[in-house]
Design a protein around this motif. Structure first.
Motif: not given
Length: 230
Positions: A17-22, A27-34, A45-47
């Motif tokens: 039931t948590s909120r789902r985020v794309l 930049h893969s490193l920044i996506r991973t940190a976020l 984090v769905v994707g």
């Protein structure tokens, strides 16, 4: 499989039931940190994908929010032929942009194409999470310093007076300006020394005169035209 698209995944500690985020970004490193930050605050984090409209469309039906790592002032993304399709791929989902700079034209273009918020990368993590919660609630998120500098820059550069559908009263103009700074009704009431219910009445009148239906649309209208003085 394309290298820039990760398969959808569910964080093992987060309930369904948590909120789902794309997350999008080049930049893969920044996506991973976020993604780690957002997951640690109880969201899924769905994707992840690149800043590509086709990639966003592949995931958007699964999510409640799109967070885009997108430098509005340096990468050319402010051009309508790029920014429009990217935000359009979100198909009405709330979109929050994380950017290195707060260029006024970039902010304006992002809002015009459907983004609900902009957060600068030099802000602490708690600001990002506050922005995410605000955008999920349907509110517009722009920090006060960003809105103030942007608003007055736009007013200065505008070649002529703005004509509104119907002239606002002086008090209504004050309310619009405080809304543009991101203040809630309670703080607006305190600033103007009026009742909170009076603020709501003013907003109802403002929405009717400007043909908008909520604060998000009012913010976009204000950033695009500026409130006219009575």
């Amino acid at each position: 499989m394309r290298d820039d698209i990760l398969l959808p995944h569910l964080h093992p500690r987060v309930c369904e039931t948590s909120r789902r985020v794309l997350l999008t970004g080049d930049h893969s490193l920044i996506r991973t940190a976020l993604g780690l930050l957002i997951s640690d605050h109880g969201m899924t984090v769905v994707g992840e994908c690149s800043n590509d409209p086709a990639a966003v469309r592949a995931f958007v039906h699964m999510v409640d929010l799109v967070v885009l790592d997108l430098d509005l002032d340096t990468s050319g993304w402010t051009r309508p032929e790029k920014l429009g399709p990217l935000l359009g791929a979100a198909k009405g989902m709330p979109a929050l942009i994380v950017t290195r700079g707060g260029d006024s034209r970039g902010i304006s273009a992002a809002l015009q194409h459907g983004a609900l918020g902009v957060v600068l990368k030099n802000r602490p993590p708690r600001v990002l999470m506050r922005a995410i919660r605000a955008v999920l609630a349907g509110e517009v998120w722009l920090e006060r310093s960003m809105v103030t500098s942007f608003f007055y820059e736009e007013v200065t550069e505008r070649p002529g007076p703005t004509v509104m559908p119907e002239r606002l009263t002086r008090r209504e103009t004050q309310v619009v300006e405080l809304v543009s700074l991101g203040l809630p009704n309670k703080q607006i009431a305190a600033r103007l020394s009026i009742a909170e219910n009076t603020v709501r009445h003013h907003l109802t009148s403002i929405f009717d005169k400007l043909a908008v239906t909520n604060r998000a649309q009012l913010m976009r209208y204000t950033l695009d035209t500026g409130p006219a003085a009575p």
